[in-house]
Design a protein around this motif. Sequence first.
Motif, PDB file in Angstrom:
ATOM      1  N   LEU A  91      -7.567   3.121  -7.216  1.00 55.42           N
ATOM      2  CA  LEU A  91      -8.028   2.556  -5.933  1.00 55.42           C
ATOM      3  C   LEU A  91      -6.915   2.677  -4.895  1.00 55.42           C
ATOM      4  CD1 LEU A  91     -10.014   1.013  -4.137  1.00 55.42           C
ATOM      5  CD2 LEU A  91      -9.415  -1.101  -5.321  1.00 55.42           C
ATOM      6  N   SER A  92      -5.694   2.435  -5.310  1.00 53.25           N
ATOM      7  CA  SER A  92      -4.543   2.539  -4.419  1.00 53.25           C
ATOM      8  C   SER A  92      -4.400   3.977  -3.901  1.00 53.25           C
ATOM      9  CB  SER A  92      -3.289   2.106  -5.186  1.00 53.25           C
ATOM     10  OG  SER A  92      -2.143   2.497  -4.486  1.00 53.25           O
TER      11      SER A  92
ATOM     12  N   THR B 290      -7.321   9.151   0.794  1.00 53.94           N
ATOM     13  CA  THR B 290      -8.619   9.436   1.415  1.00 53.94           C
ATOM     14  C   THR B 290      -8.810   8.619   2.696  1.00 53.94           C
ATOM     15  OG1 THR B 290      -9.509   9.882  -0.762  1.00 53.94           O
ATOM     16  CG2 THR B 290     -11.105   9.549   0.993  1.00 53.94           C
ATOM     17  N   VAL B 291      -8.618   7.297   2.575  1.00 55.80           N
ATOM     18  CA  VAL B 291      -8.817   6.434   3.756  1.00 55.80           C
ATOM     19  C   VAL B 291      -7.609   6.547   4.691  1.00 55.80           C
ATOM     20  CG1 VAL B 291      -9.348   4.075   4.529  1.00 55.80           C
ATOM     21  CG2 VAL B 291     -10.139   4.845   2.294  1.00 55.80           C
TER      22      VAL B 291
ATOM     23  N   VAL C  40      -4.827   4.523   4.727  1.00 58.15           N
ATOM     24  CA  VAL C  40      -4.466   3.203   5.261  1.00 58.15           C
ATOM     25  C   VAL C  40      -2.967   3.181   5.587  1.00 58.15           C
ATOM     26  CG1 VAL C  40      -6.268   1.864   4.115  1.00 58.15           C
ATOM     27  CG2 VAL C  40      -4.115   2.278   2.921  1.00 58.15           C
ATOM     28  N   GLU C  41      -2.635   2.319   6.520  1.00 55.29           N
ATOM     29  CA  GLU C  41      -1.223   2.093   6.845  1.00 55.29           C
ATOM     30  C   GLU C  41      -0.779   0.833   6.140  1.00 55.29           C
ATOM     31  OE1 GLU C  41      -0.032   2.085  11.019  1.00 55.29           O
ATOM     32  OE2 GLU C  41      -1.748   3.402  11.398  1.00 55.29           O
ATOM     33  N   ILE C  42       0.383   0.884   5.528  1.00 54.89           N
ATOM     34  CA  ILE C  42       0.887  -0.278   4.801  1.00 54.89           C
ATOM     35  C   ILE C  42       1.906  -1.015   5.672  1.00 54.89           C
ATOM     36  CG2 ILE C  42       2.096  -1.033   2.705  1.00 54.89           C
ATOM     37  CD1 ILE C  42      -0.685   0.223   2.211  1.00 54.89           C
ATOM     38  N   LYS C  43       1.666  -2.320   5.828  1.00 52.13           N
ATOM     39  CA  LYS C  43       2.607  -3.163   6.599  1.00 52.13           C
ATOM     40  C   LYS C  43       3.665  -3.673   5.629  1.00 52.13           C
ATOM     41  CE  LYS C  43      -0.288  -3.230  10.190  1.00 52.13           C
ATOM     42  NZ  LYS C  43      -0.307  -1.990  10.913  1.00 52.13           N
ATOM     43  N   LYS C  44       4.881  -3.299   5.885  1.00 52.93           N
ATOM     44  CA  LYS C  44       5.954  -3.713   4.957  1.00 52.93           C
ATOM     45  C   LYS C  44       6.581  -5.013   5.435  1.00 52.93           C
ATOM     46  CE  LYS C  44       6.014  -0.422   1.844  1.00 52.93           C
ATOM     47  NZ  LYS C  44       6.439   0.959   1.899  1.00 52.93           N
TER      48      LYS C  44
ATOM     49  N   TRP D 169      -6.739   6.242  -3.713  1.00 56.66           N
ATOM     50  CA  TRP D 169      -7.864   6.532  -2.802  1.00 56.66           C
ATOM     51  C   TRP D 169      -7.602   5.941  -1.414  1.00 56.66           C
ATOM     52  CZ3 TRP D 169     -11.514   3.017  -0.630  1.00 56.66           C
ATOM     53  CH2 TRP D 169     -12.620   3.612  -0.008  1.00 56.66           C
ATOM     54  N   MET D 170      -7.120   4.716  -1.387  1.00 54.44           N
ATOM     55  CA  MET D 170      -6.855   4.079  -0.081  1.00 54.44           C
ATOM     56  C   MET D 170      -5.795   4.856   0.699  1.00 54.44           C
ATOM     57  SD  MET D 170      -6.897  -0.041  -0.514  1.00 54.44           S
ATOM     58  CE  MET D 170      -8.377  -0.934  -0.930  1.00 54.44           C
ATOM     59  N   LEU D 171      -4.766   5.309  -0.001  1.00 52.23           N
ATOM     60  CA  LEU D 171      -3.658   5.989   0.679  1.00 52.23           C
ATOM     61  C   LEU D 171      -4.018   7.418   1.063  1.00 52.23           C
ATOM     62  CD1 LEU D 171      -0.765   4.685  -1.599  1.00 52.23           C
ATOM     63  CD2 LEU D 171      -1.122   4.078   0.807  1.00 52.23           C
TER      64      LEU D 171
END
Lengths: 251, 317
Positions: free
Chosen positions: A237-238, A244-245, A247-251, A240-242
Amino acid sequence: MKVLVCVKQTFDTEAKIEIKDGKIADAGINLIINPYDEVAVEGGIQLKEKGVATEVVVLAAGSDKAMDAIRTALAMGADRGILVKQDTAADEFARAVVLAAAIKAENPDLVLAGHVAADDGSSQVPTRIAEILGLPHINVITSIEIAGGKATCSSEADGGTQVTEVSMPAVISSQVSWNEPRYPSMKGIMQAKKKPVATVDAVAADSKVKIVDLSLPAAKQAGIKIDDDPDVAAAKLSEWMLNTVKVEIKK
Amino acid sequence: MAGTWIVVEQRDGNIRKVSYEMISEAKKIGDEVVAVVFGKGVEGQAAEYAKYGADKVCVVEDDVFANYNTGAFVAQMVAMIKEYSPNAVLFAHTFNGRDFASRLAQKLEQGLATDAIAIQLSAGKGIFTRSIYAGKALAKVEVTGSPVLATVRPGVCEVVPGAAAGAVFKPAIAATAADVYQTVKSFVPTVSARPELTEAAVVVSGGRGCKGPDGIKIVEQLADLLGAALGGSRASIDSGWLGHELQVGQTGKVVNPNLYVACGISGAIQHLAGMSSSKYIAAVNTDTEAPIFNVSDFGVVGDLFKVVPMLVDNLKK
């Protein structure tokens, strides 16, 4: 103080929507009081129980079927009802004109309604009624206080809570979180059968908005489904999120 | 045609994103785009609207417009419509925008399309797509009038930068304090570091499977890692784990983010209505038969208490 509550009869929110012959099919659909209006009915009844209101009148515009919505409100505790016979296909303008005419004849101190109907989602009719009657309006309320000829309400505004005060008479429209509508008791249902309901014809009002097409949204297809150990599933899932989708990760 | 007017939304100088969305969308139509800003000390915002394509900026400044109030705003708009005859006036479908538009439409005895998700405009006519039954069906409605009136759902139109002149003009002020009939006693902003549910690019929601505040905390950790808005299904709102303003679904909000993550949400039809139009949907649920999986691009059959913390760890890597 006389309170008038506008109710609209809508499809049950669990209803599946289908289109037949270019119209929304209503066969076999369970009809309810619009959930936002149901909260307004409860609000009106609570004002009577607190001794603020002396009478709660329920008003609906629609077909004969809408009588059920009125009876439900009466079973909850409203005192009497008015059904204005109107084509259910009428638009917001026509409904507001028809309801406002019936409200004017009753001359209430407070008009309550749901802020939106669960079917058309327009959020126009209470505001339009207020304009026709030349009354102030407070929208999307979650609480009300009435004192000294004024209504003070909290509203769920975008990004915050707004407290607004207006002089009465006024139109006030409810958010569903205002209260928890009661279920009619058996005694209430029996009493409702004896409560008066007037049936009146609608004043003339032509719709302004024309529906030119109805369709169902494209059905979303199910994609990947993983039934595996949590760590394996979480890793996929991680990924796929990174990837395909993106997503931006807020650190 | 005499221009598409966009009534922008700002509070205390903070311009809402939907303002740029509407300007960008209006730009595609081809007619002159006029951003209309009501307020006090708002002239400086004109350059911001110009960046997204406002050819002109109508600055409506007066003490009476410092905060939104129905009476003065409607009286002023009626006067401006008479003076400038815009072809269309578009508002944001927000707490203030829908009040403004509905009241104006009734004053002009016109039709109005609220919560439009697609817009087609021509001279004196607009065709707007609206979602009805909270998104279970779509209706195209035709609105005629001078001007054509509609409210636009936040988050559906793309923001496209594209510089235009943004020439400022100031109309005559027609409204006075006597037009005001509501008193706003207070406005308390929701204290949240998270974006607004209807404007967020990512929404992470928790449902019955969260079982309580501890489960919601896990969902919040994922939301914050993704810079997401937090939402919930009716079960978690009715249980008091989340406030009603966070409810997604038929008696709550309709959202359409780029990514929607449903944690412990089975996917009752009322909930699906509020989020099915999201671009990507991911779901974590213990029940392999849960309807949420029918609309999910990526479904995980599993316990959110295990999967979501592991997901957070993986995303952090």
